[in-house]
Design an enzyme around this catalytic site. Structure first.
Site, PDB file in Angstrom:
ATOM      1  N   ARG A  47      40.709 -14.169  35.045  1.00 48.27           N
ATOM      2  CA  ARG A  47      39.396 -13.523  34.975  1.00 48.27           C
ATOM      3  C   ARG A  47      39.447 -12.282  34.098  1.00 48.27           C
ATOM      4  O   ARG A  47      40.518 -11.724  33.845  1.00 48.27           O
ATOM      5  CB  ARG A  47      38.914 -13.116  36.361  1.00 48.27           C
ATOM      6  N   GLU A  53      35.787  -0.986  37.700  1.00 48.28           N
ATOM      7  CA  GLU A  53      37.254  -0.962  37.743  1.00 48.28           C
ATOM      8  C   GLU A  53      37.752   0.009  38.796  1.00 48.28           C
ATOM      9  O   GLU A  53      37.274   1.138  38.876  1.00 48.28           O
ATOM     10  CB  GLU A  53      37.790  -0.561  36.361  1.00 48.28           C
ATOM     11  N   ASP A  56      37.107  -2.152  43.785  1.00 46.33           N
ATOM     12  CA  ASP A  56      37.152  -3.207  44.818  1.00 46.33           C
ATOM     13  C   ASP A  56      37.797  -2.712  46.114  1.00 46.33           C
ATOM     14  O   ASP A  56      37.262  -2.949  47.194  1.00 46.33           O
ATOM     15  CB  ASP A  56      37.784  -4.517  44.306  1.00 46.33           C
ATOM     16  N   GLY A 146      50.981 -10.831  33.613  1.00 46.69           N
ATOM     17  CA  GLY A 146      51.032  -9.374  33.604  1.00 46.69           C
ATOM     18  C   GLY A 146      50.130  -8.740  32.567  1.00 46.69           C
ATOM     19  O   GLY A 146      50.283  -7.567  32.231  1.00 46.69           O
ATOM     20  N   GLY A 148      46.800  -8.376  32.823  1.00 46.11           N
ATOM     21  CA  GLY A 148      45.552  -7.843  33.379  1.00 46.11           C
ATOM     22  C   GLY A 148      44.445  -8.881  33.458  1.00 46.11           C
ATOM     23  O   GLY A 148      43.297  -8.556  33.756  1.00 46.11           O
ATOM     24  N   SER A 150      44.777 -11.511  35.443  1.00 40.43           N
ATOM     25  CA  SER A 150      44.978 -12.067  36.770  1.00 40.43           C
ATOM     26  C   SER A 150      45.634 -13.447  36.801  1.00 40.43           C
ATOM     27  O   SER A 150      45.143 -14.383  37.420  1.00 40.43           O
ATOM     28  CB  SER A 150      43.657 -12.082  37.551  1.00 40.43           C
ATOM     29  N   SER A 151      46.786 -13.499  36.157  1.00 47.82           N
ATOM     30  CA  SER A 151      47.592 -14.717  36.281  1.00 47.82           C
ATOM     31  C   SER A 151      48.025 -14.889  37.739  1.00 47.82           C
ATOM     32  O   SER A 151      48.173 -16.013  38.214  1.00 47.82           O
ATOM     33  CB  SER A 151      48.820 -14.642  35.375  1.00 47.82           C
ATOM     34  N   ASP A 196      40.052 -10.539  42.349  1.00 44.97           N
ATOM     35  CA  ASP A 196      40.705 -11.558  41.529  1.00 44.97           C
ATOM     36  C   ASP A 196      40.660 -12.939  42.184  1.00 44.97           C
ATOM     37  O   ASP A 196      40.377 -13.941  41.540  1.00 44.97           O
ATOM     38  CB  ASP A 196      42.167 -11.169  41.270  1.00 44.97           C
TER      39      ASP A 196
END
Ligand code: ADP
Ligand code: MG
Length: 402
Positions: A47, A53, A56, A146, A148, A150-151, A196
């Site tokens: 995503r 930012e 959440d 890594g 950002g 969202s792996s 995420d």
């Protein structure tokens, strides 16, 4: 709102055809597991967060969209209780193949090494139905690890989706996302918010998703204007601060909320903050100012998107970036530079760092016709070696037709 059936299936077929990494995963499966074809294929997207930012975990709003980049898992059940998983991700720590027994009563999974396997084991341990049978699987992803995007959540949600094919459960999408979040908290030990996993489960083609992280309500907002593009630029830098600074920011937010007499910073406004300015450290004050203003900006951005007011949306993105840079202090010179360069280009509405910070990606909203120019100018002026993705909002997790 949650039924994605035919739309997801259509998208799944497209993804399947488009994505070389799914074909590679199938080849590796055949090679490593006795020449047989995998019976199950699933995907879950990464995503990008357009705005909102570090809000959440403060119960605020976020506005992400699912990407056409995704983690795929192909595999088949086994007759015994063994689980054997191979990841094809170059960036994952060694070994890339793990074997362990499926959890049973009195036999729980525990975190360990390699680190990547914790994302998978955590989901298996927290799977809401069971018992999970033994299986063989291969994981392949085109979400940068890594970066950002969202792996990690895409891996968790893909794992959960895979388990649903093996051993159906009756969880709703929210329960599924929460189980994946719990997996990330307890196995890799990352105290992430809900964004995420939510977007990876609930993403909708052609839509960004406004998520209220306090009520867990989700509102899809159309983002399918063909004249518009979302450009993601990966700086390909990652400063080592990430690990320690994230929990530190969370602590500061909790401290500020406590001093303001609120459960979370979502319940505070800038007036409350000013009234207690004297009781907060200067740093805590700025952290809270970012969060409170960012929650407000995200609401305004959602309204702007509904009106098709991209100019206003872009202005809010730039304000978000400046606040993350100056008040929250999670940007870095490379991200600041990428934003500054792209804002020189006519047709760019706005740009900001996205994700946790200290490296990773920027997200830019711009006229589709300006995207190539934006890439060229960044290539010309940016000191590093960036990677680009021109993206459209895509569907949440689903099955692949193998
Ligand atoms: P991000 O989620 O922004 O990509 P994280 O640091 O949260 O970054 O998660 C990256 C970690 O997730 C990797 O270091 C690895 O341990 C794990 N991971 C993600 N995708 C895969 C994958 N395809 N195979 C193995 N591990 C993965
Ligand atoms: Mg992550």
């Amino acid at each position: 709102m949650f039924s994605k059936d035919s739309q997801t299936r259509k998208c799944a077929r497209q993804l399947d055809k488009m994505s070389a990494h799914v074909g590679e995963a199938r080849r590796v499966f055949r090679e490593c597991f006795g020449g047989t074809e995998p019976k199950i294929g699933v995907f879950a997207p990464g995503r990008v967060n357009l705005i909102g930012e570090h809000t959440d975990y403060n119960g605020g709003f976020v506005l992400p969209m699912a990407l056409p980049l995704f983690t795929a898992i192909v595999g088949s059940p086994r007759d015994d209780e063994k689980i054997c998983i191979i990841t094809m991700a170059d960036g994952a720590d060694e070994p890339h193949r793990v074997e362990f027994e499926a959890p049973r009563e009195g036999r729980s999974l525990t975190p360990g090494s390699p680190k990547w396997s914790n994302y998978v084991k955590g989901v298996i341990q927290h799977y809401r139905a069971g018992p999970v049978p033994g299986f063989n699987a291969v994981i392949a992803s085109n979400v940068p690890l890594g970066g950002g995007l969202s792996s990690s959540a895409s891996l968790e949600v893909a794992t959960y989706t895979f388990l649903q094919q093996l051993c159906p459960d009756n969880s709703d999408p929210i329960e599924k996302a929460l189980a994946c979040q719990k997996a990330e908290h307890t196995f890799p030990g990352v105290p992430c918010g809900i964004m995420d996993q939510f977007i990876s489960v609930l993403g909708k083609e052609g839509h960004a998703l406004l998520i209220d992280c306090r009520s867990l309500e989700v509102m899809p907002l159309p983002l399918m204007d063909p004249g518009l593009a979302v450009l993601i630029t990966n700086s390909n830098v990652r400063h080592e601060l990430t690990g320690s600074e994230y929990p530190a920011r969370r602590r500061q937010c909790e401290e500020a909320a406590k001093i303001l007499g609120k459960d979370t910073l979502r319940d505070a406004n800038l007036g409350d903050l000013e009234a207690k300015k004297g009781s907060l450290s200067e740093e805590c004050y700025r952290r809270a100012r970012h969060v409170i203003a960012e929650i407000e900006r995200t609401s305004k951005a959602a309204e702007a998107l509904k009106r098709g007011d991209y100019r206003e949306f872009g202005t809010l993105m730039v304000e978000s970036h400046n606040s993350l840079r100056d008040d929250y202090e999670v940007s870095c010179p490379e991200l600041d530079e990428l934003v500054a360069i792209v804002l020189e280009i006519p047709g760019v509405y706005g740009s900001r760092m996205t994700g946790g910070g200290f490296g990773g990606c920027t997200v830019t909203l711009l006229e589709a016709s300006a995207a190539e120019r934006a890439k060229e100018l960044i290539q010309e002026k940016f000191r590093g070696s960036p990677t680009f993705y021109i993206t459209k909002p895509s569907a949440g997790a689903g099955t692949l037709s193998l």
